[in-house]
Design a protein around this motif. Structure first.
Motif, mmCIF file in Angstrom:
data_model
loop_
_atom_site.group_PDB
_atom_site.id
_atom_site.type_symbol
_atom_site.label_atom_id
_atom_site.label_comp_id
_atom_site.label_asym_id
_atom_site.label_seq_id
_atom_site.Cartn_x
_atom_site.Cartn_y
_atom_site.Cartn_z
ATOM 1 N N PHE A 1 4.490 -4.008 -9.647
ATOM 2 C CA PHE A 1 3.565 -4.784 -8.695
ATOM 3 C C PHE A 1 2.552 -4.020 -8.000
ATOM 4 N N THR A 2 1.346 -4.304 -8.442
ATOM 5 C CA THR A 2 0.360 -3.709 -7.638
ATOM 6 C C THR A 2 -0.620 -4.758 -7.085
ATOM 7 N N LEU A 3 -1.177 -4.911 -5.751
ATOM 8 C CA LEU A 3 -2.074 -6.120 -5.285
ATOM 9 C C LEU A 3 -3.262 -5.051 -4.767
ATOM 10 N N LEU B 1 9.530 -6.251 -16.242
ATOM 11 C CA LEU B 1 10.643 -4.971 -16.096
ATOM 12 C C LEU B 1 11.935 -5.475 -16.839
ATOM 13 N N SER B 2 12.332 -6.776 -16.187
ATOM 14 C CA SER B 2 13.849 -7.099 -16.621
ATOM 15 C C SER B 2 14.031 -8.458 -15.925
ATOM 16 N N GLY B 3 15.277 -9.187 -16.528
ATOM 17 C CA GLY B 3 15.545 -10.421 -15.923
ATOM 18 C C GLY B 3 15.768 -11.330 -16.971
ATOM 19 N N ASP B 4 16.606 -12.606 -16.237
ATOM 20 C CA ASP B 4 16.914 -13.372 -17.296
ATOM 21 C C ASP B 4 16.241 -14.732 -17.501
ATOM 22 N N GLN C 1 0.770 -1.081 0.153
ATOM 23 C CA GLN C 1 0.076 0.097 -0.021
ATOM 24 C C GLN C 1 0.855 1.343 -0.017
ATOM 25 N N HIS C 2 2.132 0.991 0.184
ATOM 26 C CA HIS C 2 2.872 2.258 0.592
ATOM 27 C C HIS C 2 3.558 2.997 -0.577
ATOM 28 N N GLY C 3 3.298 2.695 -1.785
ATOM 29 C CA GLY C 3 3.428 3.286 -2.935
ATOM 30 C C GLY C 3 3.898 2.445 -3.979
ATOM 31 N N GLU C 4 4.645 2.403 -5.008
ATOM 32 C CA GLU C 4 4.801 1.505 -6.089
ATOM 33 C C GLU C 4 5.936 0.551 -5.919
ATOM 34 N N TYR C 5 5.630 -0.550 -6.038
ATOM 35 C CA TYR C 5 6.404 -1.851 -5.778
ATOM 36 C C TYR C 5 6.791 -2.512 -7.033
ATOM 37 N N ILE C 6 7.909 -3.403 -6.788
ATOM 38 C CA ILE C 6 8.747 -4.249 -7.617
ATOM 39 C C ILE C 6 8.684 -5.728 -7.028
ATOM 40 N N SER D 1 9.681 0.806 -5.436
ATOM 41 C CA SER D 1 10.382 0.842 -6.765
ATOM 42 C C SER D 1 11.595 2.280 -6.874
ATOM 43 N N THR D 2 11.398 3.021 -5.729
ATOM 44 C CA THR D 2 12.041 4.247 -5.901
ATOM 45 C C THR D 2 13.112 4.202 -4.563
#
Ligand SMILES: *[C@@H]1O[C@H](CO)[C@@H](O)[C@H](O)[C@H]1NC(C)=O
Ligand SMILES: *[C@@H]1O[C@H](CO)[C@@H](O)[C@H](O)[C@H]1NC(C)=O
Ligand SMILES: *[C@@H]1O[C@H](CO)[C@@H](O)[C@H](O)[C@H]1NC(C)=O
Ligand SMILES: *[C@@H]1O[C@H](CO)[C@@H](O)[C@H](O)[C@H]1NC(C)=O
Ligand SMILES: *[C@@H]1O[C@H](CO)[C@@H](O)[C@H](O)[C@H]1NC(C)=O
Ligand SMILES: *[C@@H]1O[C@H](CO)[C@@H](O)[C@H](O)[C@H]1NC(C)=O
Ligand SMILES: [Ca+2]
Length: 465
Positions: free
Chosen positions: A358-360, A374-377, A334-339, A464-465
């Motif tokens: 990520f948003t729930l 976003l990214s990753g292998d 809830q606290h903002g934008e998350y990854i 995310s920040t």
């Protein structure tokens, strides 16, 4: 052996030849000069003989060498064959092991179920026993009453007795007789039940014996959590302001706050997100920030086939395997934008990761998931799950009309119909060979390429920040 013998033979013949050569010059001067030419030819013949002998020896050596090579080849072939057989039987063994494990799990579940049943039956039997005791008491009371009445009757029959009194008495007798009959029936059924109980007890005992034997057999593995109703091991903190300790408002809001307060060691910390009770989380610290671990699988020590309530509140042990709980994840996110960071290890012990925004959604939306890669292998297998509600075996929110995906594939997840991932599936201790078994396990299938079956997983979230 033959080879060595041949070598000896060869060496012998060579030294013989050498000594022959040495001998001829010493012999020739002693003989008269007139007989010199024949001796020369004779010695030449002798040398030829030696050479023939040597050639013969070499030929034999060659032949036996060839024989030896043939034999060795055959032996090597034999060994390869044996290795193949071993390989095959090893694979069969691993399949059988996984089957045994599954059966063991089932057995364990059955035992728990039987145990519960047994207790219920015992309680019932106890109840019936006490009822019967009451009935027996009543019966004896009635008997004594009847005895008294009979005495009275006899006394009365001497004199004149009113007709209705006699009728009353015979009616009473009838009642007593029927009651006695029902009591004997009851006693019979109780006896039967006792027998059944004994039989079930024996069955449970043999099951338990079998179970402990099985457990003994694979001591290498951690035993499964047998009691499904263990108390929540990381419920809300109860450290309530017992004076001098933490005030409820002093808790960090999340792992990032723990990090900002100077902590650099990954581990369990209490946090209190806005509008939530405090609870413990596992904070994973890196050099530049902190993440909150929301799920971890590593050894199959925790059963992830749980109900909605468990998935909402969380289960497992923060130190190893657990699901943090949708409510807690929601209150953190809830606290903002998350990854969302997903890290998977396959059976070749290769690690890969993928990250999503990520948003729930909250409880009112059944924790609807929103993701964007976003990214990753790790190839993406989750973006199709965006907009999906969370489902468990007892709450079917999936998009499959005829099936309950959580029941089919076990564990709670954001199933669609039924989708390409389930990181809360059943843990397998070895890589499952058969497709249906793989599909029931911890599963990740990208749009392109083959599915991953997984040895360990870790899901974390971070701002995310
Ligand atoms: C059986 O009785 C005991 C004690 O009376 C109680 O604790 C237990 O919960 C009962 N079990 C069942 C299954 O009713
Ligand atoms: C805090 O503790 C007191 C007693 O020490 C208790 O009455 C109260 O309910 C507790 N509060 C919470 C939030 O646990
Ligand atoms: C804590 O201590 C303060 C004084 O230091 C007192 O006023 C307060 O009532 C105490 N609170 C509790 C819950 O004991
Ligand atoms: C919620 O938490 C943030 C920190 O993430 C804090 O700055 C903010 O004031 C809090 N909001 C409320 C309404 O408590
Ligand atoms: C789920 O299981 C049921 C019953 O075994 C079966 O009929 C159904 O096809 C399964 N659904 C999926 C999506 O596997
Ligand atoms: C996502 O869904 C679409 C259609 O619903 C399907 O064609 C595609 O294969 C899915 N992608 C993945 C990764 O499952
Ligand atoms: Ca469904």
């Amino acid at each position: 052996m033959k080879i060595i013998l041949l070598f000896l033979l060869l060496i012998l013949s060579v030294t013989n030849a050498a000594s022959n050569q040495r001998r001829t010059p010493t012999v020739s001067p002693i003989l008269s000069s007139t007989v010199q030419p024949p001796t020369e030819t004779r010695s030449r013949f002798a040398m030829l003989d030696d050479v023939r002998l040597l050639a013969n020896g070499l030929l034999q050596l060659g032949q036996s060498l060839r024989e030896f090579v043939h034999k060795t080849k055959a032996q090597i072939n034999d060994i390869f064959q044996k290795l193949n057989i071993f390989d095959r039987s090893f694979y069969q063994l691993s399949v059988v092991t996984s089957e045994i494990k599954e059966e063991e799990e089932k057995l364990k579940k059955t035992t728990v179920y039987l145990k519960e049943n047994n207790e219920e039956i015992r309680n019932l039997s106890m109840e019936i026993n006490s009822k019967i005791n009451n009935i027996l008491e009543e019966r004896s009371q009635l008997h004594s009453k009847v005895g008294g009445l009979e005495e009275k009757l006899q006394g009365l029959s001497q004199s004149i007795m009113p007709l209705e009194q006699i009728q009353e008495i015979s009616g009473l007798k009838e009642v007593i007789e029927t009651q006695e009959k029902t009591i004997t029936d009851l006693l019979k059924s109780v006896k039967e039940q006792h027998e059944q109980l004994n039989y079930q007890n024996g069955k449970i005992k043999s099951l338990e014996d079998k179970l402990s034997y099985d457990n003994f057999q694979d001591t290498g593995e951690k035993s499964l959590d047998l009691s499904p109703e263990t108390p929540d091991p990381f419920g809300y903190l109860t450290m309530n302001s017992t004076n001098g300790t933490i005030d409820i408002n002093d808790y960090p809001v999340g792992c990032s706050h723990v990090f900002k307060s100077g902590q650099r060691k990954s581990g369990i910390y209490p946090i209190k997100p806005n509008q939530s009770e405090p609870f413990n989380v596992y904070c994973e610290m890196s050099s530049d920030g902190a993440s909150t671990v929301i799920q971890r699988r590593e050894d199959g020590s925790v059963d992830f086939d749980q109900s909605w309530g468990k998935y909402e509140h969380g289960f497992g042990k923060l130190e190893n395997e657990f699901w943090l709980g949708l409510q807690k994840i929601y209150s953190i996110a809830q606290h903002g934008e998350y990854i969302l960071h997903i890290e998977l290890e396959d059976w070749k012990e290769e690690m890969r990761f993928i990250e999503y925004t990520f948003t729930l959604g909250g409880p009112a939306t059944d924790y609807t998931l929103h993701l964007a890669p976003l990214s990753g292998d790790l190839p993406d297998a989750m973006s199709n799950h965006t907009g999906m509600k969370f489902s468990t075996k007892d709450r079917d929110n999936d998009k499959h009309d005829e099936s309950n995906c959580a029941r089919n594939y076990t564990g709670g997840w954001w199933f669609d119909a039924c989708g390409d991932t389930n990181l809360n599936g059943r843990y397998a201790w070895i890589r499952p060979k058969a497709r249906p078994q793989r599909r029931k396990g911890i599963y990740w299938r990208p749009a392109k390429g083959s599915p991953f079956t997984l040895k360990s997983t870790k899901i974390t979230i971070r701002p995310s920040t």
